[in-house]
Write a protein that holds these residues in place. Structure first.
Motif, short mmCIF file in Angstrom:
data_model
loop_
_atom_site.label_atom_id
_atom_site.label_comp_id
_atom_site.label_asym_id
_atom_site.label_seq_id
_atom_site.Cartn_x
_atom_site.Cartn_y
_atom_site.Cartn_z
N VAL A 109 11.99 30.95 36.97
CA VAL A 109 11.59 29.63 36.47
C VAL A 109 11.11 29.74 35.02
O VAL A 109 11.48 28.93 34.15
N THR A 110 10.31 30.74 34.74
CA THR A 110 9.79 30.93 33.38
C THR A 110 10.90 31.21 32.39
O THR A 110 10.86 30.76 31.24
N ALA A 111 11.94 31.94 32.84
CA ALA A 111 13.04 32.30 31.94
C ALA A 111 14.02 31.16 31.71
O ALA A 111 14.84 31.23 30.78
N SER A 112 13.97 30.12 32.55
CA SER A 112 14.91 29.01 32.39
C SER A 112 14.50 28.15 31.20
O SER A 112 13.33 28.10 30.82
N ALA A 113 15.48 27.45 30.64
CA ALA A 113 15.23 26.66 29.42
C ALA A 113 14.25 25.52 29.65
O ALA A 113 13.46 25.18 28.77
N ASP A 114 14.29 24.94 30.84
CA ASP A 114 13.44 23.77 31.11
C ASP A 114 12.31 24.07 32.09
O ASP A 114 11.63 23.15 32.55
N ASN A 115 12.11 25.35 32.45
CA ASN A 115 11.09 25.73 33.43
C ASN A 115 11.20 24.90 34.70
O ASN A 115 10.20 24.46 35.28
N TYR A 116 12.43 24.71 35.15
CA TYR A 116 12.70 23.85 36.31
C TYR A 116 12.31 24.59 37.58
O TYR A 116 12.85 25.65 37.92
N ARG A 117 11.36 24.01 38.31
CA ARG A 117 10.82 24.66 39.50
C ARG A 117 11.86 24.79 40.62
O ARG A 117 11.78 25.67 41.48
N GLY A 118 12.84 23.92 40.59
CA GLY A 118 13.86 23.93 41.62
C GLY A 118 14.63 25.24 41.70
O GLY A 118 15.08 25.65 42.77
N TRP A 119 14.79 25.93 40.55
CA TRP A 119 15.49 27.22 40.57
C TRP A 119 14.76 28.22 41.46
O TRP A 119 15.36 28.93 42.26
N GLY A 120 13.45 28.28 41.31
CA GLY A 120 12.67 29.20 42.13
C GLY A 120 12.68 28.81 43.60
O GLY A 120 12.72 29.68 44.49
N ASP A 121 12.66 27.49 43.87
CA ASP A 121 12.70 27.04 45.26
C ASP A 121 14.02 27.41 45.93
O ASP A 121 14.04 27.77 47.12
N VAL A 122 15.10 27.33 45.21
CA VAL A 122 16.41 27.71 45.75
C VAL A 122 16.40 29.18 46.16
O VAL A 122 16.88 29.56 47.25
N VAL A 123 15.86 30.03 45.29
CA VAL A 123 15.81 31.47 45.56
C VAL A 123 14.97 31.76 46.79
O VAL A 123 15.36 32.55 47.67
N LEU A 134 18.45 10.32 53.49
CA LEU A 134 19.00 11.27 54.46
C LEU A 134 20.29 11.91 53.95
O LEU A 134 20.59 13.07 54.26
N ASN A 135 21.06 11.17 53.16
CA ASN A 135 22.33 11.69 52.63
C ASN A 135 22.17 12.38 51.28
O ASN A 135 23.17 12.81 50.69
N GLU A 136 20.95 12.47 50.81
CA GLU A 136 20.70 13.09 49.51
C GLU A 136 20.64 14.62 49.66
O GLU A 136 20.22 15.15 50.69
N ARG A 137 21.06 15.29 48.60
CA ARG A 137 20.99 16.75 48.60
C ARG A 137 19.53 17.19 48.50
O ARG A 137 18.74 16.62 47.76
N LEU A 138 19.22 18.24 49.25
CA LEU A 138 17.86 18.76 49.19
C LEU A 138 17.60 19.44 47.85
O LEU A 138 16.50 19.37 47.30
N PHE A 139 18.61 20.10 47.30
CA PHE A 139 18.47 20.80 46.03
C PHE A 139 19.54 20.35 45.05
O PHE A 139 20.73 20.33 45.39
N VAL A 140 19.10 20.03 43.87
CA VAL A 140 20.02 19.71 42.77
C VAL A 140 19.48 20.37 41.51
O VAL A 140 18.34 20.85 41.47
N GLY A 141 20.31 20.41 40.48
CA GLY A 141 19.88 20.93 39.20
C GLY A 141 18.94 19.98 38.49
O GLY A 141 18.68 18.87 38.96
N PRO A 142 18.43 20.36 37.33
CA PRO A 142 17.46 19.52 36.62
C PRO A 142 18.03 18.17 36.19
O PRO A 142 17.28 17.21 35.98
N ARG A 143 19.35 18.07 36.09
CA ARG A 143 19.97 16.79 35.73
C ARG A 143 20.71 16.16 36.91
O ARG A 143 21.55 15.28 36.74
N GLY A 144 20.41 16.65 38.11
CA GLY A 144 20.96 16.03 39.31
C GLY A 144 22.29 16.59 39.77
O GLY A 144 22.87 16.06 40.73
N ALA A 171 21.48 29.48 34.21
CA ALA A 171 20.31 28.65 33.92
C ALA A 171 19.02 29.45 33.90
O ALA A 171 18.08 29.11 33.17
N THR A 172 18.95 30.52 34.70
CA THR A 172 17.71 31.29 34.81
C THR A 172 17.74 32.59 34.02
O THR A 172 16.77 33.36 34.09
#
Length: 402
Positions: free
Chosen positions: A87-101, A193-203, A214-215
């Motif tokens: 997350v720290t190494a990503s350009a936008d510090n997007y927390r979702g990257w860490g959650d995916v891992v 319910l039909n939404e993705r649980l994980f998406v990138g910072p821009r959806g 990204a990371t």
């Protein structure tokens, strides 16, 4: 410019990242027509994107992956610090990257399967994830398709990651609310319910290559000393942890979605002490009064005189002299060349020798000694049965009685 070398190295990287056969095939299928059109438009002189032999390289890689446990992260603390570093190494510090891992490692799933997860796939009452689809590259970009095993499977969502999942569900609800401000509440609830649980910072959809870029994955794993770690190794991590926690093989196979239990078995811990203990159990069974008897074990070697010496080692102690009943045995041996010269025996064939056993008393010790007799000969030797011999063959064979 795309060269043959670039294309070949790209396929090699996909294989190392754990991409499957269909993913590689579909990606190359999309690249081929694009380069063909570039040739027609005289942008490039020829299509250099054709990669040959990648199927055999993929098969070899899959065969060589004999120890997936060696690729796993050691513990949960390491996983947590690793996800934070990404997350720290990503350009936008997007927390979702860490959650995916974290989710991929703690559910032993693939990045594409995490990307394909919808909110409705997770039952927050039973905390089971019904895994139905995965996101993979294909002609026209990323798309969803069935799982690698072509079957849905259920994966437990452990307590430690449930707050993470609830946080992602809330984020999915916020995305739907911003898109459907004027929609009815019922429609918005169905959309969540039909939404993705994980998406990138821009959806957008997440794929292993997207996560890597990204990371700054390669730089992070090198800094942390895990240069070997690929995105697919998160799955190896989860399966190793499940196996070490005591999950039996047949249920681990269900969680992994493996069709072949031999693949799942590679994640089991090689319990050397347990294997030795199992051998000891078998020995006790064989040596017990109710268990089957061990046959004598024969170990051939030559004595100081160059004669062939046969030692007979019995695998058990006989504790009650009155119940001893061991029949004479016949042992077939091929004699040595020296014996052939002096006796005229045929050493190209196995010759029968009778094993006779006698009880010998020496002080307070009672021994049963086995004598090796060539066919048609009688016993001869010194008193007490010590050093009984027949022709040029000498036998020393005894074991103690309890």
């Amino acid at each position: 410019m795309i060269t043959a070398g670039i294309a070949d190295r790209a396929v090699g990287a996909w294989i190392a990242d754990g991409a499957g056969r269909s993913t590689i095939k579909n990606t190359l299928a999309a690249l081929g027509p694009l380069l063909d059109q570039a040739v027609q438009d005289e942008i490039i002189d020829r299509n250099r994107g054709e990669v040959s032999g990648w199927q055999s390289r993929l098969a070899k890689y899959e065969d060589e992956l004999d120890d997936p446990r060696a690729l796993a992260l050691p513990d949960r603390a390491t996983l947590q610090s690793f996800s934070e570093a990404l997350v720290t190494a990503s350009a936008d510090n997007y927390r979702g990257w860490g959650d995916v891992v974290i989710l991929a490692a703690c559910t032993a799933t693939r990045i594409g399967e995490v990307s394909g997860c919808l909110v409705s796939d997770i039952d927050t009452d039973s905390w089971l994830w019904t895994l139905r689809r995965q996101t993979t590259p294909g002609p026209g970009g990323l798309k969803d398709k069935g799982t690698k095993g072509k079957r849905a499977r259920r994966v437990p969502v452990i307590e430690e990651i449930r707050p993470l999942v609830l946080r992602r569900i809330d984020a999915a609800g916020a995305r739907v609310a911003s898109r459907m401000k004027d929609a009815a509440e019922e429609d918005r609830a169905q959309a969540v319910l039909n939404e993705r649980l994980f998406v990138g910072p821009r959806g957008g959809r997440i794929a292993t290559g997207v996560l890597r870029r990204a990371t700054n994955w390669d730089e992070v794993v090198a800094q942390l000393g895990y240069e070997h770690l690929r995105r697919h190794d998160l799955r190896h991590t989860g399966l190793t942890w499940f196996a070490d926690s005591g999950v039996p093989l047949h249920r681990l196979q269900v969680i992994a979605g493996h069709t072949d239990p031999r693949i799942t078995q590679k994640y089991l811990h090689p319990d050397i002490d347990g294997i030795r203990a199992d051998g000891d159990k078998l020995s006790r069974h064989l040596r017990g009064e109710g268990g089957p008897r061990l046959a004598p074990a024969f170990d051939g070697q030559r004595n100081a005189n160059g004669r062939f010496l046969v030692r007979v080692q019995m695998g058990s102690k006989i504790t009650r002299l009155g119940t001893v009943n061991v029949p004479d045995l016949v042992l077939y041996l091929r004699c040595d060349q020296e014996y052939a010269k002096t006796s005229g025996a045929n050493c190209s064939a196995l010759q029968p020798f009778r094993l006779a056993n006698r009880l010998i008393t020496s002080g307070s010790t009672i021994e049963r000694r086995w004598f090796l007799l060539s066919a048609g000969h009688t016993e001869d030797g010194n008193a007490g049965g010590m050093g009984i011999r027949s022709g040029q063959l000498v036998v020393e064979a005894d074991f103690a009685l309890g």
